[in-house]
Design a protein around this motif. Structure first.
Motif, PDB file in Angstrom:
ATOM      1  N   ALA A   1       0.816  -1.224   0.000  1.00  0.00           N
ATOM      2  CA  ALA A   1       0.000   0.000   0.000  1.00  0.00           C
ATOM      3  C   ALA A   1       0.847   1.271   0.000  1.00  0.00           C
ATOM      4  N   LEU A   2       2.175   1.122  -0.083  1.00  0.00           N
ATOM      5  CA  LEU A   2       3.045   2.301  -0.126  1.00  0.00           C
ATOM      6  C   LEU A   2       2.651   3.233  -1.275  1.00  0.00           C
ATOM      7  N   PRO A   3       2.474   4.514  -0.987  1.00  0.00           N
ATOM      8  CA  PRO A   3       2.144   5.477  -2.051  1.00  0.00           C
ATOM      9  C   PRO A   3       3.402   5.830  -2.849  1.00  0.00           C
ATOM     10  N   TRP A   4       3.900   4.869  -3.590  1.00  0.00           N
ATOM     11  CA  TRP A   4       5.215   4.958  -4.215  1.00  0.00           C
ATOM     12  C   TRP A   4       5.392   6.228  -5.047  1.00  0.00           C
ATOM     13  N   ASP A   5       4.412   6.534  -5.871  1.00  0.00           N
ATOM     14  CA  ASP A   5       4.547   7.669  -6.789  1.00  0.00           C
ATOM     15  C   ASP A   5       4.628   9.009  -6.069  1.00  0.00           C
ATOM     16  N   SER A   6       3.970   9.102  -4.924  1.00  0.00           N
ATOM     17  CA  SER A   6       3.950  10.380  -4.205  1.00  0.00           C
ATOM     18  C   SER A   6       5.084  10.516  -3.187  1.00  0.00           C
ATOM     19  N   LEU A   7       5.830   9.437  -2.962  1.00  0.00           N
ATOM     20  CA  LEU A   7       6.951   9.523  -2.033  1.00  0.00           C
ATOM     21  C   LEU A   7       8.092  10.306  -2.663  1.00  0.00           C
ATOM     22  N   PRO A   8       8.871  11.017  -1.849  1.00  0.00           N
ATOM     23  CA  PRO A   8      10.033  11.741  -2.388  1.00  0.00           C
ATOM     24  C   PRO A   8      11.094  10.773  -2.890  1.00  0.00           C
TER      25      PRO A   8
ATOM     26  N   LEU B   1      15.237  -3.008  11.771  1.00  0.00           N
ATOM     27  CA  LEU B   1      14.262  -3.199  10.695  1.00  0.00           C
ATOM     28  C   LEU B   1      14.076  -1.861   9.986  1.00  0.00           C
ATOM     29  N   VAL B   2      15.115  -1.480   9.254  1.00  0.00           N
ATOM     30  CA  VAL B   2      15.194  -0.160   8.629  1.00  0.00           C
ATOM     31  C   VAL B   2      15.757  -0.300   7.220  1.00  0.00           C
ATOM     32  N   LYS B   3      15.209   0.458   6.299  1.00  0.00           N
ATOM     33  CA  LYS B   3      15.720   0.487   4.932  1.00  0.00           C
ATOM     34  C   LYS B   3      15.910   1.947   4.520  1.00  0.00           C
ATOM     35  N   LEU B   4      17.153   2.300   4.183  1.00  0.00           N
ATOM     36  CA  LEU B   4      17.451   3.642   3.699  1.00  0.00           C
ATOM     37  C   LEU B   4      17.322   3.649   2.180  1.00  0.00           C
ATOM     38  N   VAL B   5      16.398   4.427   1.680  1.00  0.00           N
ATOM     39  CA  VAL B   5      16.215   4.528   0.237  1.00  0.00           C
ATOM     40  C   VAL B   5      16.784   5.876  -0.198  1.00  0.00           C
ATOM     41  N   ALA B   6      18.018   5.835  -0.712  1.00  0.00           N
ATOM     42  CA  ALA B   6      18.699   7.073  -1.104  1.00  0.00           C
ATOM     43  C   ALA B   6      18.259   7.570  -2.471  1.00  0.00           C
ATOM     44  N   ASP B   7      17.729   6.674  -3.289  1.00  0.00           N
ATOM     45  CA  ASP B   7      17.241   7.050  -4.619  1.00  0.00           C
ATOM     46  C   ASP B   7      16.235   6.000  -5.054  1.00  0.00           C
ATOM     47  N   LYS B   8      14.955   6.328  -5.001  1.00  0.00           N
ATOM     48  CA  LYS B   8      13.941   5.308  -5.266  1.00  0.00           C
ATOM     49  C   LYS B   8      13.932   4.854  -6.722  1.00  0.00           C
ATOM     50  N   THR B   9      14.522   5.639  -7.620  1.00  0.00           N
ATOM     51  CA  THR B   9      14.581   5.216  -9.018  1.00  0.00           C
ATOM     52  C   THR B   9      15.528   4.032  -9.205  1.00  0.00           C
ATOM     53  N   GLU B  10      16.400   3.798  -8.226  1.00  0.00           N
ATOM     54  CA  GLU B  10      17.338   2.677  -8.308  1.00  0.00           C
ATOM     55  C   GLU B  10      16.862   1.468  -7.504  1.00  0.00           C
ATOM     56  N   VAL B  11      15.654   1.552  -6.975  1.00  0.00           N
ATOM     57  CA  VAL B  11      15.102   0.479  -6.156  1.00  0.00           C
ATOM     58  C   VAL B  11      14.007  -0.246  -6.920  1.00  0.00           C
ATOM     59  N   LYS B  12      14.020  -1.576  -6.879  1.00  0.00           N
ATOM     60  CA  LYS B  12      12.950  -2.364  -7.466  1.00  0.00           C
ATOM     61  C   LYS B  12      11.833  -2.479  -6.439  1.00  0.00           C
TER      62      LYS B  12
END
Length: 274
Positions: free
Chosen positions: A73-80, A93-104
């Motif tokens: 249910a993550l609002p992927w498109d609206s996330l920074p 239990l942490v995930k650092l997303v430094a660039d979501k365009t590089e994440v599948k």
């Protein structure tokens, strides 16, 4: 006795935890006997945010972008483009997303939903986590800090606070860069403690932050009503940001490089059990 046995197996030192003197002895006794509701509040990542907002103000916690019970249910498109995702019921239990365009997205969804299948407290023997329902995921805004690595990941200042008095800070730098990952330790007066610091050869020892006194004042205010807590802080602007509060660092299993440090740190802790 189960926790005393674990202590002896991990630290190779006889102790029944009856009259604890060392930091890890006291920490293991807290794990065994302390059942204060406050431990649950500060271990739950969402409840801890509320506690901090009341204690020192919402300006010292990161912006909460989303909460939910399923990563699908993550609002992927609206996330920074950069954000941090956590589960509320455990440590790490942490995930650092430094660039979501590089994440599948499907891989992230699978990993994060997997957190909710873990009863973290049972596996780690940390009672407070067993009292937290593993159902909540949360997304927080990325923290921009004065001190950060080349990927933009902020340094983690981890303050060991005893009844409102800071004794030591652990500065973790380059947390996601294995070749330069370091953990420096300083006293509250910023005296470097090389015997218990871990860092590769050639790495520069961090300088004292410009807002050191402000950082100390904030973490001591946060920890004033607790016999011991580790307060994790980032030197962000315009306000310092508290990442979380840790009641059981390493679940009492950290082996200090200098065993005398275990006793030195333990002397600051007037252990309370409830």
């Amino acid at each position: 006795m189960r926790f005393a046995l674990k202590y002896m197996l991990v630290h190779r030192r006889f102790s029944l935890l009856i009259k604890p003197q060392l930091f890890n002895e006291k920490l293991m006794l807290r794990l065994a006997l302390d059942r204060r509701p406050l431990l649950i509040t500060l271990s739950d990542k969402l409840l801890c945010r509320q506690y901090l907002a009341k204690k020192v103000g919402a300006q010292h916690i990161s912006e909460l972008l989303w909460t939910g019970e399923n990563a699908e249910a993550l609002p992927w498109d609206s996330l920074p483009s950069r954000f941090v995702i956590k589960a509320n019921h455990g440590s790490g239990l942490v995930k650092l997303v430094a660039d979501k365009t590089e994440v599948k997205q499907h891989e992230l969804t699978k990993e994060v939903n997997g957190w909710l299948e873990k009863n973290y407290g049972v596996d780690s023997w940390e009672w407070a986590y067993t009292q937290i329902d593993p159902r909540q995921l949360m997304v927080e805004s990325w923290i921009d800090a004065d001190s950060q690595d080349k990927l933009g990941v902020p340094w983690d200042y981890r303050f060991f606070v005893f009844a409102g008095k800071c004794a030591m800070v652990q500065v973790d730098t380059d947390r996601v860069l294995k070749e330069t990952k370091s953990s420096f330790r300083f006293t509250a007066a910023w005296q470097f403690m090389p015997d218990i610091s871990i860092y590769p050869p050639g790495i520069t020892i961090p300088a004292r932050p410009d807002r050191w006194k402000e950082m100390i004042a904030l973490v001591e205010e946060v920890g004033r009503d607790i016999d011991f807590v580790r307060v994790d802080l980032y030197d962000s602007r315009p306000h310092l940001t508290i990442g979380e509060m840790t009641m059981f660092p390493e679940a009492g299993t950290e082996k200090f490089r200098d065993p005398n440090h275990d006793r030195w740190l333990g002397q600051f802790w007037q252990l309370e059990l409830g």
